[in-house]
Write a protein that holds these residues in place. Structure first.
Motif, mmCIF file in Angstrom:
data_model
loop_
_atom_site.group_PDB
_atom_site.id
_atom_site.type_symbol
_atom_site.label_atom_id
_atom_site.label_comp_id
_atom_site.label_asym_id
_atom_site.label_seq_id
_atom_site.Cartn_x
_atom_site.Cartn_y
_atom_site.Cartn_z
ATOM 1 N N ALA A 29 0.804 -1.141 -0.032
ATOM 2 C CA ALA A 29 0.034 0.026 0.019
ATOM 3 C C ALA A 29 0.825 1.312 0.108
ATOM 4 C CB ALA A 29 -0.961 0.126 1.267
ATOM 5 N N ARG A 30 1.936 1.195 0.663
ATOM 6 C CA ARG A 30 2.939 2.271 0.656
ATOM 7 C C ARG A 30 3.455 2.542 -0.597
ATOM 8 N NH1 ARG A 30 6.377 0.821 4.814
ATOM 9 N NH2 ARG A 30 7.698 -0.131 3.332
ATOM 10 N N TYR A 31 3.776 1.295 -1.262
ATOM 11 C CA TYR A 31 4.573 1.464 -2.538
ATOM 12 C C TYR A 31 3.526 2.046 -3.545
ATOM 13 C CZ TYR A 31 6.408 -0.388 -6.875
ATOM 14 O OH TYR A 31 6.710 -0.500 -8.118
ATOM 15 N N VAL A 32 2.412 1.554 -3.553
ATOM 16 C CA VAL A 32 1.381 2.312 -4.640
ATOM 17 C C VAL A 32 1.039 3.669 -4.212
ATOM 18 C CG1 VAL A 32 -1.070 2.119 -5.134
ATOM 19 C CG2 VAL A 32 0.198 -0.180 -4.931
ATOM 20 N N THR A 36 3.218 5.916 -3.353
ATOM 21 C CA THR A 36 4.456 6.719 -3.457
ATOM 22 C C THR A 36 4.757 6.540 -4.789
ATOM 23 O OG1 THR A 36 5.837 4.956 -2.582
ATOM 24 C CG2 THR A 36 5.311 7.009 -1.118
ATOM 25 N N ASN A 37 4.086 5.979 -5.865
ATOM 26 C CA ASN A 37 4.815 5.689 -7.226
ATOM 27 C C ASN A 37 3.325 5.527 -8.087
ATOM 28 O OD1 ASN A 37 7.825 4.768 -6.950
ATOM 29 N ND2 ASN A 37 6.631 3.391 -5.190
ATOM 30 N N PRO A 38 2.760 6.654 -8.278
ATOM 31 C CA PRO A 38 1.607 6.859 -9.091
ATOM 32 C C PRO A 38 1.861 7.171 -10.623
ATOM 33 C CG PRO A 38 1.962 8.822 -7.763
ATOM 34 C CD PRO A 38 2.656 7.780 -7.195
ATOM 35 N N VAL A 39 2.928 7.503 -10.794
ATOM 36 C CA VAL A 39 3.482 7.900 -12.281
ATOM 37 C C VAL A 39 4.012 6.422 -12.769
ATOM 38 C CG1 VAL A 39 4.842 9.001 -13.797
ATOM 39 C CG2 VAL A 39 4.261 10.373 -11.566
ATOM 40 N N SER A 40 4.649 5.671 -12.136
ATOM 41 C CA SER A 40 5.115 4.300 -12.426
ATOM 42 C C SER A 40 3.825 3.560 -12.789
ATOM 43 C CB SER A 40 5.907 3.681 -11.638
ATOM 44 O OG SER A 40 7.295 4.260 -11.675
ATOM 45 N N ARG A 41 2.676 3.843 -11.830
ATOM 46 C CA ARG A 41 1.493 3.048 -12.195
ATOM 47 C C ARG A 41 0.805 3.231 -13.602
ATOM 48 N NH1 ARG A 41 -3.381 1.854 -7.560
ATOM 49 N NH2 ARG A 41 -4.436 0.442 -9.057
ATOM 50 N N ALA A 42 0.709 4.551 -13.587
ATOM 51 C CA ALA A 42 0.079 5.207 -15.007
ATOM 52 C C ALA A 42 0.950 4.564 -15.923
ATOM 53 C CB ALA A 42 -0.055 6.453 -14.865
ATOM 54 N N ALA A 43 2.404 4.561 -16.225
ATOM 55 C CA ALA A 43 2.985 4.150 -17.099
ATOM 56 C C ALA A 43 2.887 2.774 -17.295
ATOM 57 C CB ALA A 43 4.397 4.623 -16.783
ATOM 58 N N TYR A 44 2.598 1.951 -16.446
ATOM 59 C CA TYR A 44 2.521 0.657 -16.539
ATOM 60 C C TYR A 44 1.332 0.331 -17.364
ATOM 61 C CZ TYR A 44 1.105 -4.230 -15.220
ATOM 62 O OH TYR A 44 0.552 -5.415 -15.177
ATOM 63 N N TRP A 102 6.912 -7.284 -11.403
ATOM 64 C CA TRP A 102 6.541 -7.663 -10.098
ATOM 65 C C TRP A 102 5.372 -7.041 -9.738
ATOM 66 C CZ3 TRP A 102 11.120 -4.174 -10.177
ATOM 67 C CH2 TRP A 102 10.872 -3.007 -9.451
ATOM 68 N N GLU A 103 4.675 -7.658 -8.719
ATOM 69 C CA GLU A 103 3.337 -7.206 -8.423
ATOM 70 C C GLU A 103 3.555 -5.942 -7.464
ATOM 71 O OE1 GLU A 103 0.527 -7.852 -9.505
ATOM 72 O OE2 GLU A 103 0.934 -9.600 -10.909
ATOM 73 N N PRO A 104 2.556 -4.795 -7.225
ATOM 74 C CA PRO A 104 1.610 -4.855 -8.198
ATOM 75 C C PRO A 104 1.643 -4.261 -9.601
ATOM 76 C CG PRO A 104 1.677 -2.861 -6.793
ATOM 77 C CD PRO A 104 2.810 -4.032 -6.236
ATOM 78 N N TYR A 105 2.979 -3.435 -9.568
ATOM 79 C CA TYR A 105 3.629 -3.402 -10.997
ATOM 80 C C TYR A 105 4.864 -2.904 -10.511
ATOM 81 C CZ TYR A 105 2.278 1.292 -8.707
ATOM 82 O OH TYR A 105 2.101 2.067 -8.034
ATOM 83 N N PRO A 106 5.800 -2.936 -11.694
ATOM 84 C CA PRO A 106 7.108 -2.250 -11.463
ATOM 85 C C PRO A 106 7.501 -0.946 -11.557
ATOM 86 C CG PRO A 106 6.966 -3.191 -13.754
ATOM 87 C CD PRO A 106 5.486 -3.382 -13.087
ATOM 88 N N LEU A 138 10.167 -4.792 -1.173
ATOM 89 C CA LEU A 138 9.449 -3.631 -1.212
ATOM 90 C C LEU A 138 10.470 -2.679 -0.014
ATOM 91 C CD1 LEU A 138 5.672 -4.102 -1.821
ATOM 92 C CD2 LEU A 138 7.363 -3.474 -3.158
ATOM 93 N N GLU A 139 10.463 -3.349 1.158
ATOM 94 C CA GLU A 139 11.250 -2.830 2.157
ATOM 95 C C GLU A 139 12.620 -2.097 1.696
ATOM 96 O OE1 GLU A 139 10.504 -1.969 5.470
ATOM 97 O OE2 GLU A 139 8.435 -2.602 4.803
ATOM 98 N N MET A 140 13.406 -2.855 0.898
ATOM 99 C CA MET A 140 14.653 -2.458 0.314
ATOM 100 C C MET A 140 14.458 -1.026 -0.575
ATOM 101 S SD MET A 140 16.965 -3.809 2.055
ATOM 102 C CE MET A 140 15.943 -3.761 3.282
ATOM 103 N N LEU A 141 13.176 -1.135 -1.624
ATOM 104 C CA LEU A 141 13.021 -0.288 -2.023
ATOM 105 C C LEU A 141 12.749 1.061 -1.459
ATOM 106 C CD1 LEU A 141 10.723 -1.515 -5.040
ATOM 107 C CD2 LEU A 141 12.987 -0.879 -5.300
ATOM 108 N N ASN A 142 11.844 0.885 -0.311
ATOM 109 C CA ASN A 142 11.613 2.122 0.562
ATOM 110 C C ASN A 142 13.015 2.694 1.296
ATOM 111 O OD1 ASN A 142 9.593 3.522 1.924
ATOM 112 N ND2 ASN A 142 10.445 2.524 3.704
#
Length: 468
Positions: free
Chosen positions: A18-21, A23-31, A49-53, A419-423
């Motif tokens: 949920a935190r990933y989603v 903080t990454n709305p532009v990546s989601r739109a691009a995906y 990777w899920e939910p999207y890279p 996801l924790e390491m990405l954070n």
């Protein structure tokens, strides 16, 4: 208790996702836009990777930047192809200089000779070499050479469970039954691999298990085996390294069988002083396949080895095997690859990077002094500058095949770790794979690796109950 633990792992993952989603709305739109033209928004399965890279927008040195403006220390290293980092000045100069003289000649040129000679210097077993466009192609051609050289045109190929030799040579753990008796194979979840993989007859053995190889050879009779193909370290198979005894046994068996021993050093060629695992163990194959970083960031593959086997491709000989490929000797790949080996990835730099990887691995593996007390812990496998994270009860020294780490590893823990390491600002593969690049050898890069070790330590403390 196991269900309780799994439920809590899923709960922690859901929170991280949920935190990933958020903080990454532009990546989601691009995906989502990409899914209109690409199946699942993807043209390279391992990058999903899920939910999207994340959608990467730029890179420099050891740093990646995504479409949402976040910066990450690149620990993925393009699955070992990104050895040089993202903006090495020597490579950039070679690219510029080459482009000014033309992109594709359609004829031989000096750079291919130069790169071939540089690779031969590092690999004692390679007397002659030919270039391809990828490691996958290199393995396809090496197996063709093995069958033609042995005269076993319908010969079998011994491979190992957990191995990956390119897009048409996939052997995940649990796939053995696909190449055994019919019935079980047809019902296997891996049955589709018959359609995906190149149509060789494979004998799938257990990695580091001498008895399993001998049993397959005995069952087959041996005279129908054309090649033994293996990675000295399983890349997709979790970073498990072959023992010297195992490799030596395969060398002997290949000689006894009249088969060719092929080392897939596409990933491991970077090891030690840059001559692969074979250079350190002094166990030499008949053929070696290469790929990844040798093109300096351009598409690259190669296969080479014994002069008599490679002579099959000598166009001066009557009946020579044809080996085509528009971009086999692409001048950009050849020039940049040669510049990298000659001026950047020297044997000294290779050894330094190898040792740096070992340092990081040792630091992480020493974080938990009680890690061998029958509890699942975070452990790091791999060799040199390639590191692979696992969560397993099995001690690192007892892991000799994928079966040893996969038996109790919950993939949700790896997803959570990712996801924790990405954070924390670190980019690596979801499966826990990392490969260090040369830019990390600099002072600031080493500081980032120390910060990574600290982040891993914090993860272990924060989720101790879930891991154990």
């Amino acid at each position: 208790m196991a269900s309780f633990t799994t439920d809590h792992i899923q709960s922690a993952y859901t929170e991280a996702e949920a935190r990933y989603v958020a903080t990454n709305p532009v990546s989601r739109a691009a995906y989502e836009a990409a899914t209109a033209s690409l199946p699942g928004g993807n043209t390279r399965s391992v990058l999903h990777w899920e939910p999207y890279p994340l959608w990467i927008s730029s890179a420099a040195g050891y740093t990646l930047r995504d479409a949402d403006g976040h910066a990450y220390v690149d620990l993925l290293g393009e699955y070992s192809a990104g050895l040089y980092g993202h903006s090495n000045p020597v490579l950039q100069a070679a690219i510029t200089e080459t482009v000014q003289r033309g992109l594709s000649y359609g004829g031989p040129h000096a750079a291919e000779t130069r790169l071939a000679a540089l690779i031969r210097e590092r690999f004692r077993s390679i007397e002659h070499i030919r270039f391809t466009n990828s490691g996958t192609e290199a393995n396809l051609m090496a197996l063709a050479a093995a069958k033609a050289f042995t005269g076993r045109y319908r010969g079998k190929v011994v491979v190992f469970e957990g191995a990956y030799h390119g897009g048409v040579f996939v052997f995940p753990f649990g796939c053995k039954d696909v190449w055994r008796a019919k019935g079980a194979a047809e019902k296997s979840k891996y049955a589709a691999l018959r359609a995906l993989n190149a149509p060789h007859e494979f004998l799938v053995a257990t990695y580091n298990d001498i008895a399993s190889v001998d049993a397959l050879v005995s069952e087959d009779g041996g005279d129908g085996i054309a090649a033994i193909l293996l990675e000295p370290m399983l890349g997709s198979g979790g970073g498990v390294c072959a023992t010297p005894e195992f490799l030596a046994h395969l060398r002997r068996r290949a000689d006894e069988l009249g088969a060719l021993l092929i080392f897939d050093e596409v990933m491991t060629s970077r090891m030690y002083a840059g001559g692969g695992v074979q250079s350190e163990l002094h166990i030499y194959p008949d053929l070696t396949t290469l790929g990844k970083y040798f093109g300096g960031g351009m598409s690259f593959g190669a296969f080479g080895g014994r002069r008599d086997a490679m002579a099959l491709f000598d166009p001066r000989a009557p009946g020579a095997l044809p080996h085509a490929g528009t971009f086999n000797n692409n001048v950009l790949t050849m020039n940049v690859g040669a510049a990298g080996l000659e001026n950047v990835f020297t044997p000294e730099k290779a050894r330094a990077l190898h040792e740096l990887g070992n340092e990081v691995r040792d630091k992480i593996n020493s974080l938990d002094k009680d890690g061998d007390a029958g509890k699942r812990r975070l452990r790091v496998l791999g060799c040199g500058s390639i590191l692979v994270i696992h969560f397993t009860k099995t001690r690192t020294e007892d892991i000799v095949s994928p079966a040893n780490w996969i038996v109790d590893e919950d993939p949700r823990l790896l997803d959570l770790f990712h996801l924790e390491m990405l954070n924390e600002g670190f980019y690596l593969a979801r499966r826990g794979y990392a490969s260090l690049n040369l830019a990390l050898l600099e002072h600031e890069g080493r500081k980032e690796l120390d910060r990574f070790v600290e982040a891993v330590s914090r993860f272990g403390v924060k989720f101790r109950d879930l891991i154990a």
